[in-house]
Every structure is written in structure tokens, then in C-alpha cells.
Design an enzyme around this catalytic site. Structure first.
Site, PDB file in Angstrom:
ATOM      1  N   ASP A   1      11.207  62.665 117.161  1.00  0.00           N
ATOM      2  CA  ASP A   1      12.299  63.579 117.479  1.00  0.00           C
ATOM      3  C   ASP A   1      11.752  64.939 117.898  1.00  0.00           C
ATOM      4  OD1 ASP A   1      14.292  61.713 116.741  1.00  0.00           O
ATOM      5  OD2 ASP A   1      13.947  62.192 114.626  1.00  0.00           O
TER       6      ASP A   1
ATOM      7  N   PHE B   1      23.191  62.392 107.226  1.00  0.00           N
ATOM      8  CA  PHE B   1      22.111  61.608 107.828  1.00  0.00           C
ATOM      9  C   PHE B   1      22.668  60.595 108.825  1.00  0.00           C
ATOM     10  CE2 PHE B   1      19.112  62.058 103.902  1.00  0.00           C
ATOM     11  CZ  PHE B   1      18.799  63.345 104.311  1.00  0.00           C
TER      12      PHE B   1
ATOM     13  N   HIS C   1      12.758  47.465 103.001  1.00  0.00           N
ATOM     14  CA  HIS C   1      12.078  48.758 103.069  1.00  0.00           C
ATOM     15  C   HIS C   1      13.038  49.820 102.540  1.00  0.00           C
ATOM     16  CE1 HIS C   1       9.077  51.588 104.625  1.00  0.00           C
ATOM     17  NE2 HIS C   1      10.060  52.308 105.145  1.00  0.00           N
TER      18      HIS C   1
END
Length: 317
Positions: free
Chosen positions: A134, A242, A292
Site C-alpha cells: 500500500d 479495517f 492463518h
């Protein structure tokens, strides 16, 4: 009339009934036929001394769970490069964990990125999470004139540097900058064809979102493992923020579960553990056996969820 505060058991009882009731079915038994899932964890590098202490408390708390690997993120535009490298190097020397270092394309030439990769290899790091990255401040992405333009080029470049194991990112709800869902899948396939061995997804909250994405990947000829990324939600407002940045949808039922818990962190943590464990259980029921976890450097919730799923600390009975 005043009432005594609810005990932990009183709070957990209805959540346990919700989780194991007829809507979802009981959690599968943990035996040879139903082993505990393989886990990996993500950390972010510290910006202050206090946050470094928090990070290492997190690492030490989760280390006994013997995850397949742990990854350490890379700030926008490489802003945490040195902290990431220091954290990963210390994981190699001071723990039993296998680290994976994040590496991005943004703001660096190919030679600079290759040099970072060589430093990781020399430090004993064999796994890289390769990302486009980003732009600092959230601006529009533009490749560095002498850099790797996109993650697929980065993967190919890393493979020229050394025989790294490489993971890449996948987006069940499509990358916000992608021209289309099909273009996003084409990009994932390019990354895997360039040498990546697995993809790790952006977090999601609806199980069907991930399962539909797997179907689309298979239809596109993608057969590499697509590991679901799980973000336990203990702060709903933060999760919503988020999600807005990453293009992940937040279902109404999730907000409903956290209603009225703004000033009750203990209940929030218990709700979060049950929701994340149920999400993983449903994925397991559909044949998924590796996950994950985005820990946000807060270990207790991830540790509790792992315990619910049958993962035990090394040496524990």
C-alpha cells in the site's frame, strides 16, 4: 433490584449452547480421524518500546502452539522495513518458530528489494509473503520506475534471488483496486504461476464467501492451497474500520452479537472466541484444515480459539 454481575460460566453457557446447538451441530471430535487444524499467525512490528514488549509477549504466548509459520507485516511503502527485519531475525535466533517476512513492491527499486531479500536469506529466513503493498497515506498506487510493478513480478524476482517459499495474498471479496473479480483471479494465478506456493486470504466473516471463492479459483484452474485468513473480532468498531479499508463486508448478524458490549471487554472476548471458533469449525466441515490468524499482537484470544479447536501447547496434555 440490584443483581450480582454474571460469572464467566453464566456468560459462556448460552454461547456454548448457540455454538453446539442444532443449527450448527457439535464440534468434531479431536482424534486421529479429526486432527486439530494447522495454524499460522501474523504479527506486526512494533513502533515503540512498549509495543515491542507487547509483541514479544504475544510471540512467547503463542510459540508453544507450534504454528506452521508466523508472518511479520511490512508497513505501507516499506515504512517498517528495519523493524520487520529486526523482528524476523530475532524470531530466527531466539525462538523455535519459523518466520515469514512480508515484502512489498512500493517505493523501492528492484535492486533494493533484492538486497532486502538477500539479507533475509542470510539471516536464515526461507519464507516470504510477497505483496504489492500500500502507498503511505492511502494514495493511488503507482509502480516505482525501477521497481517491481506488481506482486507477480516480485515473486519471480524473489525466486531469482533464492529458492524462497513464497505466500501471496488472495481476496475472496475482490481487491478494492481490481478491475473486476475475474481480473483479480487472473492476477492471483499470475502470482502462483510465478513461483508462489500458497495464497493467504484477506479476512472475511461469512463462511460462504470463502467457499464460493474456492469454487471460482478451481474453475479458473487454481489448485494451490488458498489458506483462509481469520481475524478474531474483539473490537467491533475497529473491525468495521479495517473492513471498510480492505473491501471486506461486515454482516449484520456480527454487529448484533456485539451490541451492548462496548463497556464489557470480557464478554466481547468470549463472544469473539466463540464466533471465530464456529467460523473455523464450519470451514473444517467443508474440508479446510489450515488457517492463518491475524493476531493484532494480542495473543490471548487467538490462544483461546486454538484451544477450542483442539490445538494444544507443546508438552501439554
Amino acid at each position: 433490584m440490584n443483581h450480582a454481575p454474571a460469572s464467566q460460566a453464566e456468560v459462556l453457557a448460552p454461547l456454548e449452547r448457540w455454538l453446539t446447538g442444532p443449527r450448527f451441530g457439535a464440534l468434531p471430535a479431536r482424534d486421529a480421524a479429526h486432527p486439530a487444524p494447522a495454524l499460522s499467525f501474523e504479527f506486526f512490528p512494533p513502533r515503540t518500546e512498549a509495543l515491542e514488549t507487547q509483541l514479544w509477549n504475544c510471540i512467547r504466548r503463542l510459540e508453544p502452539l507450534a504454528p506452521r509459520f508466523v508472518s511479520v507485516t511490512y508497513g505501507a511503502g516499506g515504512t517498517t522495513q528495519e523493524r520487520t527485519h529486526a523482528t524476523v531475525s530475532r524470531i530466527v535466533t531466539d525462538t523455535t518458530l519459523t518466520p515469514a517476512a512480508h515484502l512489498t513492491c512500493v517505493g523501492a527499486t528492484r535492486d533494493e528489494v533484492d538486497e532486502v531479500a538477500r539479507r533475509y536469506w542470510d539471516a536464515g529466513v526461507r519464507h516470504i509473503v510477497a505483496l504489492r503493498g500500500d502507498v503511505p497515506g492511502g494514495g493511488a498506487y503507482a509502480p516505482h520506475p525501477q521497481g517491481y510493478a506488481y506482486a507477480a513480478e516480485l515473486v519471480a524476482g524473489l525466486k531469482r534471488v533464492a529458492d524462497f517459499e513464497i505466500s501471496v495474498a488472495a481476496y475472496p471479496e475482490t481487491h478494492p483496486a481490481a478491475a473486476s473479480a475475474e481480473a483479480d483471479l487472473d492476477n492471483l494465478k499470475r502470482k502462483l504461476d510465478a513461483g508462489a506456493s500458497r495464497a493467504i486470504t484477506q479476512f472475511f466473516f461469512e463462511t460462504e464467501t470463502y467457499l464460493r471463492y474456492l469454487d471460482r479459483c478451481l474453475a479458473a484452474g487454481i489448485t494451490a492451497p488458498i489458506v483462509p485468513g481469520i481475524m478474531p473480532v474483539s473490537n467491533f468498531a475497529q473491525a468495521a474500520k479495517f473492513s471498510a479499508l480492505n473491501g471486506a463486508s461486515v454482516p449484520a448478524w456480527l454487529g448484533h452479537l456485539f451490541e451492548g458490549t462496548e463497556d464489557d471487554p470480557e464478554t466481547r472476548r468470549m463472544v469473539a472466541a466463540v464466533v471465530a471458533a464456529e467460523q473455523v469449525r464450519l470451514l473444517q466441515a467443508n474440508g479446510v484444515d489450515e488457517f492463518h490468524f491475524y493476531t493484532l499482537n494480542r495473543p490471548d484470544l487467538t490462544f483461546a480459539i486454538a484451544h477450542i479447536l483442539g490445538v494444544r501447547a507443546v508438552g501439554a496434555k
